[in-house]
Design a protein around this motif. Structure first.
Motif, PDB file in Angstrom:
ATOM      1  N   LEU A   1     -46.148  13.480  31.840  1.00 27.02           N
ATOM      2  CA  LEU A   1     -46.641  13.946  30.548  1.00 27.02           C
ATOM      3  C   LEU A   1     -47.612  15.099  30.768  1.00 27.02           C
ATOM      4  O   LEU A   1     -48.341  15.125  31.769  1.00 27.02           O
ATOM      5  N   PRO A   2     -47.641  16.072  29.863  1.00 24.83           N
ATOM      6  CA  PRO A   2     -48.548  17.214  30.026  1.00 24.83           C
ATOM      7  C   PRO A   2     -50.001  16.759  30.093  1.00 24.83           C
ATOM      8  O   PRO A   2     -50.395  15.788  29.434  1.00 24.83           O
ATOM      9  N   ALA A   3     -50.776  17.452  30.894  1.00 26.91           N
ATOM     10  CA  ALA A   3     -52.207  17.139  30.977  1.00 26.91           C
ATOM     11  C   ALA A   3     -52.877  17.483  29.663  1.00 26.91           C
ATOM     12  O   ALA A   3     -52.469  18.412  28.952  1.00 26.91           O
TER      13      ALA A   3
ATOM     14  N   VAL B   1     -47.092  -0.990  33.667  1.00 23.03           N
ATOM     15  CA  VAL B   1     -45.807  -1.407  34.226  1.00 23.03           C
ATOM     16  C   VAL B   1     -44.929  -0.197  34.514  1.00 23.03           C
ATOM     17  O   VAL B   1     -44.382  -0.042  35.614  1.00 23.03           O
ATOM     18  N   VAL B   2     -44.782   0.680  33.527  1.00 22.57           N
ATOM     19  CA  VAL B   2     -43.889   1.830  33.680  1.00 22.57           C
ATOM     20  C   VAL B   2     -44.404   2.782  34.749  1.00 22.57           C
ATOM     21  O   VAL B   2     -43.634   3.276  35.593  1.00 22.57           O
ATOM     22  N   ASN B   3     -45.693   3.049  34.756  1.00 27.89           N
ATOM     23  CA  ASN B   3     -46.232   3.995  35.738  1.00 27.89           C
ATOM     24  C   ASN B   3     -46.243   3.419  37.148  1.00 27.89           C
ATOM     25  O   ASN B   3     -46.081   4.159  38.129  1.00 27.89           O
ATOM     26  N   ASP B   4     -46.396   2.100  37.279  1.00 27.68           N
ATOM     27  CA  ASP B   4     -46.307   1.485  38.605  1.00 27.68           C
ATOM     28  C   ASP B   4     -44.889   1.597  39.163  1.00 27.68           C
ATOM     29  O   ASP B   4     -44.697   1.872  40.355  1.00 27.68           O
TER      30      ASP B   4
ATOM     31  N   LEU C   1     -42.132  11.022  40.579  1.00 32.34           N
ATOM     32  CA  LEU C   1     -43.005  11.367  39.457  1.00 32.34           C
ATOM     33  C   LEU C   1     -44.403  10.849  39.721  1.00 32.34           C
ATOM     34  O   LEU C   1     -44.580   9.722  40.173  1.00 32.34           O
ATOM     35  N   ARG C   2     -45.392  11.627  39.423  1.00 27.75           N
ATOM     36  CA  ARG C   2     -46.770  11.221  39.606  1.00 27.75           C
ATOM     37  C   ARG C   2     -47.552  11.470  38.322  1.00 27.75           C
ATOM     38  O   ARG C   2     -47.166  12.259  37.472  1.00 27.75           O
ATOM     39  N   GLY C   3     -48.698  10.814  38.218  1.00 28.99           N
ATOM     40  CA  GLY C   3     -49.480  10.925  36.994  1.00 28.99           C
ATOM     41  C   GLY C   3     -48.929   9.995  35.928  1.00 28.99           C
ATOM     42  O   GLY C   3     -48.216   9.025  36.216  1.00 28.99           O
ATOM     43  N   THR C   4     -49.241  10.268  34.684  1.00 25.71           N
ATOM     44  CA  THR C   4     -48.711   9.487  33.572  1.00 25.71           C
ATOM     45  C   THR C   4     -47.343  10.015  33.212  1.00 25.71           C
ATOM     46  O   THR C   4     -47.176  11.201  32.916  1.00 25.71           O
ATOM     47  N   VAL C   5     -46.338   9.143  33.266  1.00 22.03           N
ATOM     48  CA  VAL C   5     -44.962   9.587  33.025  1.00 22.03           C
ATOM     49  C   VAL C   5     -44.579   9.380  31.569  1.00 22.03           C
ATOM     50  O   VAL C   5     -45.196   8.594  30.840  1.00 22.03           O
TER      51      VAL C   5
END
Length: 310
Positions: A163-165, A98-101, A109-113
């Motif tokens: 979030l950091p990789a 939900v949050v990342n969508d 913002l892209r990737g996992t936030v």
């Protein structure tokens, strides 16, 4: 359960059918403490009275009315009262999807936030959290969904970042990952720390240190949290608490009740009832206990302490 000031603890942990990827908890706690645990999704909490102390890897934050607590997925934390009168709060648990969508739709913002700050002073966002609860309790799906998206967008735009990789695992971290996989597979009958370490070709203390560094808690604490998570999924599927208890490795239902109530905030039976889970061949009438009335007239609250089996 009576608090220090004579007021009862109460809690409602539920899921609104129109928003299936969101869990809601509204509660007042005085003596209840949440042990170290984590969530698969995000946590957005708004204290509406008193003080909540949230223990995190970086230290303890004090949440008061007007602040919002934001916890990223899989971050271990604890919670307890920060004042004699306890604390009351409304909390949202949206899934990572939900949050990342929402982030992909309305932010750059892209990737996992995630969120670098755990507690922020934001009275408007705090009110939005309580308004999501109110809309869900009133059965207003349009308002609940809209307010949730407005809230998440506000928090992401003001405090969000990718979030950091994940970095390459060291030897100790690889052992921690392998140990976690072994505990998940053998949850009902886990090995001792010494046996597990020997199977992985390391020492017990080295494994203990590596596991705690990787997951923020020692293996036995992580295993209890993992058992409760799996029990929740079984309860959602309609499995009886007693059956779920033995399936995940607890000795009996009271053992599950104790740990489930401490981590989730309500007993397994109340958790199932609030989600409308019906078990085959079981009819049950539940009398509400005293607690704060909830908008909509149909909500029920349950005591947070363990109950005797009939």
């Amino acid at each position: 359960m009576a608090g220090a000031d004579g007021a009862a603890e109460w809690a409602r942990h539920w899921q609104y059918a129109a928003l299936p990827d969101l869990d809601l908890l509204r509660a007042r706690y005085v003596r209840h403490t949440f042990p170290r645990h984590s969530h698969e999704g995000y946590v957005f909490g708004a204290v509406t009275g008193g003080v909540e102390d949230v223990g995190l890897p970086g230290g303890t934050v004090h949440a008061v009315p007007g602040t919002v607590v934001m916890i990223n997925p899989e971050v271990p934390h604890t919670a307890r009262s920060g004042a004699p009168e306890g604390w009351a709060y409304s909390t949202l648990y949206p899934s990572a999807q939900v949050v990342n969508d929402i982030a992909a739709e309305v932010t750059s913002l892209r990737g996992t936030v995630g969120f670098a700050e755990t507690r922020v002073t934001d009275p408007h966002a705090s009110r939005l959290i309580t308004e999501v609860h109110r809309a869900a309790e009133e059965g207003n799906a349009l308002a609940a969904d809209s307010l949730l998206r407005i809230l998440v967008t506000r928090l992401l735009s003001r405090h969000g970042s990718p979030l950091p990789a994940l970095t390459a695992h060291t030897g100790g971290a690889r052992n921690a990952v392998r140990a976690r996989a072994a505990l998940e597979e053998r949850m009902a009958d886990p090995p001792t720390l010494e046996t597990l370490a020997a199977e992985l070709g390391t020492g017990p203390f080295a494994l203990l240190r590596a596991f705690k560094k990787e997951y923020g808690m020692p293996p036995h604490t992580w295993l209890t949290d993992a058992r409760v998570r799996r029990a929740r999924r079984m309860l959602d599927a309609g499995v009886a608490p007693a059956e779920a208890a033995t399936a995940v490795g607890f000795t009996d239902q009271p053992h599950l009740n104790r740990h489930f109530t401490r981590i989730v905030g309500v007993p397994p039976g109340a958790y199932q009832r609030e989600r409308g889970v019906l078990r085959p061949g079981r009819w049950e009438t539940v009398a509400p206990v005293s607690g704060e009335p909830v908008a909509g007239g149909g909500a029920r609250t349950y005591k947070t302490g363990p109950r005797r089996s009939p």
